[in-house]
Scaffold this motif. Structure first.
Motif, short mmCIF file in Angstrom:
data_model
loop_
_atom_site.label_atom_id
_atom_site.label_comp_id
_atom_site.label_asym_id
_atom_site.label_seq_id
_atom_site.Cartn_x
_atom_site.Cartn_y
_atom_site.Cartn_z
N MET A 2 37.23 22.84 -9.93
CA MET A 2 36.70 21.55 -9.50
C MET A 2 35.26 21.76 -9.06
SD MET A 2 38.53 21.12 -5.78
CE MET A 2 40.11 21.76 -6.29
N ARG A 3 34.50 20.68 -8.96
CA ARG A 3 33.10 20.79 -8.56
C ARG A 3 33.02 21.03 -7.05
NH1 ARG A 3 28.71 20.41 -10.98
NH2 ARG A 3 26.74 19.77 -10.10
N LEU A 4 32.42 22.16 -6.67
CA LEU A 4 32.28 22.53 -5.27
C LEU A 4 30.92 23.17 -5.04
CD1 LEU A 4 35.71 24.29 -4.65
CD2 LEU A 4 35.04 22.04 -3.78
N LYS A 5 30.36 22.93 -3.87
CA LYS A 5 29.18 23.65 -3.41
C LYS A 5 29.65 24.66 -2.38
CE LYS A 5 25.91 19.95 -4.24
NZ LYS A 5 24.90 19.05 -3.67
N LEU A 6 29.39 25.92 -2.65
CA LEU A 6 29.88 27.01 -1.80
C LEU A 6 28.73 27.68 -1.07
CD1 LEU A 6 32.17 28.69 -4.48
CD2 LEU A 6 32.86 27.04 -2.74
N THR A 7 29.00 28.12 0.15
CA THR A 7 28.06 28.96 0.90
C THR A 7 28.78 30.27 1.23
OG1 THR A 7 28.71 28.01 3.02
CG2 THR A 7 26.84 27.00 1.90
N PHE A 8 28.04 31.37 1.12
CA PHE A 8 28.60 32.70 1.36
C PHE A 8 27.84 33.37 2.50
CE2 PHE A 8 30.24 31.78 -2.72
CZ PHE A 8 31.37 32.56 -2.89
N ASP A 9 28.57 34.15 3.28
CA ASP A 9 27.99 34.94 4.38
C ASP A 9 28.77 36.25 4.41
OD1 ASP A 9 27.07 36.03 6.77
OD2 ASP A 9 27.05 34.08 7.80
#
Length: 102
Positions: A64-71
């Protein structure tokens, strides 16, 4: 920079685990990256390296369309941290650097 290289990364999401290849390169002092999955390859944006800590963003369209942030934090050939998609719970992220053979 500690993140440069290819990484086999596992992401434990609420809907199951994903295995993704992350590729980080350096050109003229700037870090670039991409994520390669079964369904698509996407560029990483806003990559920031601060010692062992690395953050970035990416957008996926499958499943699905998602905006992800990683740390994440990099220690040698291992990385650990989390990713987040909006208000969804954090997903655990772990990875190991691929060894380059000469």
């Amino acid at each position: 920079m500690t993140i440069i290289g290819d990484w086999d990364v596992g992401i434990r999401t609420p809907i199951g685990s994903l295995q993704i290849l992350y590729r980080f390169t350096e050109r003229d002092g700037a870090v670039a990256g991409s994520a390669v999955g079964d369904a698509e390859t996407v560029p990483l944006t806003d990559i920031d390296v601060d010692g062992p800590r690395v953050t970035w963003k990416q957008t996926v369209t499958r499943p699905m369309r998602l905006k992800l942030t990683f740390d994440v934090e990099v220690h040698g050939d291992a990385l650990t941290g989390h990713s987040r998609a909006g208000r969804l719970p954090r997903s655990a992220v772990t990875g190991v650097r691929r060894v380059r053979h000469a």
